[in-house]
Design a protein around this motif. Sequence first.
Motif, PDB file in Angstrom:
ATOM      1  N   MET A 198       0.834  -1.203   0.000  1.00  0.00           N
ATOM      2  CA  MET A 198       0.000   0.000   0.000  1.00  0.00           C
ATOM      3  C   MET A 198       0.869   1.254   0.000  1.00  0.00           C
ATOM      4  O   MET A 198       0.583   2.219  -0.730  1.00  0.00           O
ATOM      5  CB  MET A 198      -0.914  -0.006   1.232  1.00  0.00           C
ATOM      6  CG  MET A 198      -1.895   1.153   1.279  1.00  0.00           C
ATOM      7  SD  MET A 198      -3.096   1.104  -0.054  1.00  0.00           S
ATOM      8  CE  MET A 198      -3.977  -0.408   0.339  1.00  0.00           C
ATOM      9  N   GLY A 199       1.947   1.220   0.794  1.00  0.00           N
ATOM     10  CA  GLY A 199       2.851   2.373   0.825  1.00  0.00           C
ATOM     11  C   GLY A 199       3.519   2.607  -0.520  1.00  0.00           C
ATOM     12  O   GLY A 199       3.609   3.752  -0.993  1.00  0.00           O
ATOM     13  N   VAL A 200       3.982   1.545  -1.153  1.00  0.00           N
ATOM     14  CA  VAL A 200       4.613   1.663  -2.475  1.00  0.00           C
ATOM     15  C   VAL A 200       3.618   2.207  -3.491  1.00  0.00           C
ATOM     16  O   VAL A 200       3.943   3.094  -4.300  1.00  0.00           O
ATOM     17  CB  VAL A 200       5.159   0.298  -2.931  1.00  0.00           C
ATOM     18  CG1 VAL A 200       5.591   0.350  -4.397  1.00  0.00           C
ATOM     19  CG2 VAL A 200       6.323  -0.133  -2.063  1.00  0.00           C
ATOM     20  N   THR A 201       2.370   1.711  -3.457  1.00  0.00           N
ATOM     21  CA  THR A 201       1.348   2.161  -4.400  1.00  0.00           C
ATOM     22  C   THR A 201       1.062   3.644  -4.237  1.00  0.00           C
ATOM     23  O   THR A 201       0.958   4.382  -5.229  1.00  0.00           O
ATOM     24  CB  THR A 201       0.056   1.348  -4.196  1.00  0.00           C
ATOM     25  OG1 THR A 201       0.344  -0.045  -4.356  1.00  0.00           O
ATOM     26  CG2 THR A 201      -1.007   1.756  -5.191  1.00  0.00           C
ATOM     27  N   VAL A 202       0.952   4.105  -3.001  1.00  0.00           N
ATOM     28  CA  VAL A 202       0.682   5.530  -2.752  1.00  0.00           C
ATOM     29  C   VAL A 202       1.859   6.394  -3.203  1.00  0.00           C
ATOM     30  O   VAL A 202       1.676   7.429  -3.868  1.00  0.00           O
ATOM     31  CB  VAL A 202       0.383   5.767  -1.254  1.00  0.00           C
ATOM     32  CG1 VAL A 202       0.312   7.260  -0.953  1.00  0.00           C
ATOM     33  CG2 VAL A 202      -0.921   5.089  -0.862  1.00  0.00           C
ATOM     34  N   ILE A 203       3.077   5.959  -2.891  1.00  0.00           N
ATOM     35  CA  ILE A 203       4.264   6.754  -3.237  1.00  0.00           C
ATOM     36  C   ILE A 203       4.415   6.890  -4.747  1.00  0.00           C
ATOM     37  O   ILE A 203       4.589   7.999  -5.282  1.00  0.00           O
ATOM     38  CB  ILE A 203       5.529   6.129  -2.619  1.00  0.00           C
ATOM     39  CG1 ILE A 203       5.513   6.291  -1.100  1.00  0.00           C
ATOM     40  CG2 ILE A 203       6.791   6.779  -3.192  1.00  0.00           C
ATOM     41  CD1 ILE A 203       6.612   5.536  -0.399  1.00  0.00           C
ATOM     42  N   ILE A 204       4.339   5.774  -5.463  1.00  0.00           N
ATOM     43  CA  ILE A 204       4.534   5.870  -6.912  1.00  0.00           C
ATOM     44  C   ILE A 204       3.331   6.539  -7.575  1.00  0.00           C
ATOM     45  O   ILE A 204       3.469   7.183  -8.624  1.00  0.00           O
ATOM     46  CB  ILE A 204       4.821   4.499  -7.544  1.00  0.00           C
ATOM     47  CG1 ILE A 204       3.633   3.567  -7.416  1.00  0.00           C
ATOM     48  CG2 ILE A 204       6.048   3.871  -6.961  1.00  0.00           C
ATOM     49  CD1 ILE A 204       3.767   2.317  -8.247  1.00  0.00           C
ATOM     50  N   GLY A 205       2.137   6.421  -6.973  1.00  0.00           N
ATOM     51  CA  GLY A 205       0.986   7.151  -7.495  1.00  0.00           C
ATOM     52  C   GLY A 205       1.208   8.656  -7.428  1.00  0.00           C
ATOM     53  O   GLY A 205       0.891   9.391  -8.369  1.00  0.00           O
ATOM     54  N   ILE A 206       1.767   9.115  -6.306  1.00  0.00           N
ATOM     55  CA  ILE A 206       2.090  10.541  -6.168  1.00  0.00           C
ATOM     56  C   ILE A 206       3.160  10.955  -7.167  1.00  0.00           C
ATOM     57  O   ILE A 206       3.074  12.021  -7.798  1.00  0.00           O
ATOM     58  CB  ILE A 206       2.534  10.836  -4.722  1.00  0.00           C
ATOM     59  CG1 ILE A 206       1.364  10.637  -3.754  1.00  0.00           C
ATOM     60  CG2 ILE A 206       3.085  12.255  -4.601  1.00  0.00           C
ATOM     61  CD1 ILE A 206       1.749  10.717  -2.297  1.00  0.00           C
ATOM     62  N   LEU A 207       4.183  10.113  -7.333  1.00  0.00           N
ATOM     63  CA  LEU A 207       5.243  10.419  -8.299  1.00  0.00           C
ATOM     64  C   LEU A 207       4.693  10.482  -9.725  1.00  0.00           C
ATOM     65  O   LEU A 207       5.049  11.383 -10.506  1.00  0.00           O
ATOM     66  CB  LEU A 207       6.352   9.360  -8.214  1.00  0.00           C
ATOM     67  CG  LEU A 207       7.198   9.357  -6.942  1.00  0.00           C
ATOM     68  CD1 LEU A 207       8.192   8.200  -6.968  1.00  0.00           C
ATOM     69  CD2 LEU A 207       7.938  10.679  -6.785  1.00  0.00           C
ATOM     70  N   PHE A 208       3.820   9.539 -10.068  1.00  0.00           N
ATOM     71  CA  PHE A 208       3.199   9.560 -11.398  1.00  0.00           C
ATOM     72  C   PHE A 208       2.374  10.833 -11.586  1.00  0.00           C
ATOM     73  O   PHE A 208       2.424  11.470 -12.649  1.00  0.00           O
ATOM     74  CB  PHE A 208       2.302   8.330 -11.599  1.00  0.00           C
ATOM     75  CG  PHE A 208       3.055   7.060 -11.855  1.00  0.00           C
ATOM     76  CD1 PHE A 208       4.138   7.032 -12.713  1.00  0.00           C
ATOM     77  CD2 PHE A 208       2.668   5.871 -11.260  1.00  0.00           C
ATOM     78  CE1 PHE A 208       4.824   5.854 -12.974  1.00  0.00           C
ATOM     79  CE2 PHE A 208       3.345   4.688 -11.508  1.00  0.00           C
ATOM     80  CZ  PHE A 208       4.432   4.685 -12.363  1.00  0.00           C
ATOM     81  N   TYR A 209       1.611  11.204 -10.562  1.00  0.00           N
ATOM     82  CA  TYR A 209       0.749  12.393 -10.663  1.00  0.00           C
ATOM     83  C   TYR A 209       1.584  13.659 -10.835  1.00  0.00           C
ATOM     84  O   TYR A 209       1.278  14.504 -11.693  1.00  0.00           O
ATOM     85  CB  TYR A 209      -0.127  12.502  -9.421  1.00  0.00           C
ATOM     86  CG  TYR A 209      -0.951  13.768  -9.388  1.00  0.00           C
ATOM     87  CD1 TYR A 209      -2.024  13.939 -10.261  1.00  0.00           C
ATOM     88  CD2 TYR A 209      -0.642  14.800  -8.500  1.00  0.00           C
ATOM     89  CE1 TYR A 209      -2.774  15.103 -10.248  1.00  0.00           C
ATOM     90  CE2 TYR A 209      -1.394  15.962  -8.481  1.00  0.00           C
ATOM     91  CZ  TYR A 209      -2.451  16.113  -9.360  1.00  0.00           C
ATOM     92  OH  TYR A 209      -3.181  17.278  -9.340  1.00  0.00           O
ATOM     93  N   ILE A 210       2.640  13.801 -10.045  1.00  0.00           N
ATOM     94  CA  ILE A 210       3.498  14.989 -10.156  1.00  0.00           C
ATOM     95  C   ILE A 210       4.144  15.064 -11.540  1.00  0.00           C
ATOM     96  O   ILE A 210       4.171  16.115 -12.181  1.00  0.00           O
ATOM     97  CB  ILE A 210       4.576  14.966  -9.050  1.00  0.00           C
ATOM     98  CG1 ILE A 210       3.927  15.120  -7.666  1.00  0.00           C
ATOM     99  CG2 ILE A 210       5.609  16.071  -9.271  1.00  0.00           C
ATOM    100  CD1 ILE A 210       4.890  14.939  -6.515  1.00  0.00           C
ATOM    101  N   THR A 211       4.634  13.918 -12.012  1.00  0.00           N
ATOM    102  CA  THR A 211       5.299  13.886 -13.319  1.00  0.00           C
ATOM    103  C   THR A 211       4.346  14.246 -14.447  1.00  0.00           C
ATOM    104  O   THR A 211       4.655  15.091 -15.309  1.00  0.00           O
ATOM    105  CB  THR A 211       5.899  12.496 -13.567  1.00  0.00           C
ATOM    106  OG1 THR A 211       6.822  12.182 -12.524  1.00  0.00           O
ATOM    107  CG2 THR A 211       6.620  12.450 -14.897  1.00  0.00           C
ATOM    108  N   LEU A 212       3.178  13.612 -14.476  1.00  0.00           N
ATOM    109  CA  LEU A 212       2.214  13.882 -15.539  1.00  0.00           C
ATOM    110  C   LEU A 212       1.681  15.308 -15.470  1.00  0.00           C
ATOM    111  O   LEU A 212       1.426  15.938 -16.514  1.00  0.00           O
ATOM    112  CB  LEU A 212       1.059  12.876 -15.461  1.00  0.00           C
ATOM    113  CG  LEU A 212       1.429  11.408 -15.715  1.00  0.00           C
ATOM    114  CD1 LEU A 212       0.208  10.513 -15.520  1.00  0.00           C
ATOM    115  CD2 LEU A 212       1.984  11.218 -17.118  1.00  0.00           C
TER     116      LEU A 212
END
Length: 360
Positions: free
Chosen positions: A205-219
Amino acid sequence: MKEANSYIINIAAFLLVGVLLVHILTNAQLILLPLAWALFIALFILPMTQWLEKKKVPRSAAIISVLVIVTAMIGLVLYILSFQIVGLLKDAPAVTNKLNEWILSLQEIAEKAFGITNETIARQVSNSLSGIINNSLGVLQNSLFSAFQTITLITVIPLYIYFMLYYRDLFYDGFLGLVKNYRTKTSDIISKVNNVVQQYMVGLMGVTVIIGILFYITLSLLGINYALFFAVLLAVFNLVPYIGVIIASLAVILYTIATTDSLFYPIAVLASLWFIQLVENNLITPYILGSQVRLNPMAALIAIFVGGSIWGISGMILFIPLLGVLKVVFDEFDELKPLALLLGSYKTQKRMKGQESSEK
């Protein structure tokens, strides 16, 4: 000769058990699949219910409270995403037209470079469409069955979770009662499996939230519309290792191609997603998840394909932690440790060999 015969018999028995297990998992999917999801979710929220129980909250009220909070959080995320999905559907005609223009351009390039005429491409497309039409009834039947399964999962899983958590002491004592001669060993294995699954679920769950935030910031920095929707899509598909993020990335790149006039943005999106995936695989996931359920890539891929063939997308997600649980169980028995080594990653094997050499 007798040893060879016994070895062959053991292999035959092992294969027979494997075939029967796959048969049961496939045909009892409607029963076992919600049970598997409920078990993993129950282990995930168990620490929260135990914390509430320590605060003198009755067990039933603690379980219901946690389920309501988790359901409300999921509902809030889906509510926010619904606005993005509505906007994305409104843009669908424009996106489709742009993709058609790209297809026509590729057809012209193919005709000039390879002599493939538009009539040939149209004939191939027509044949493909006829095949799709012929199989439409089967697809419709499978879709209805999948919809029925989804409704069953949504309605049954919370009930399973509640009963698993409420009667967990009875289940624990009853299971230990079945293995009276191995109570201590079994209790130790259950404790380790419980800890490993909880750590894995929380870490995942932590990995999913972290990379989700990274994807959102990048896009968002690249100016991609509906960045939140695509970030959640990428993060959720990332739960299926190796394959899921590739499928989601293709969707994002195709949308970027259809909504931008320059190749810079699709290339930038591809490079950014690849870099985030590289960081996630080599830094984020190893740091958060550790090596307790760390499987080697070959074992993970086999688990994904086997799980997908048996339980579909749910199997692709669930069979990774299930294989990790088996690895933990194999580690507890000397006869099965070679199987644990086969499933484990190279770093885990080096760590175990180091421990053995230090003990000597």
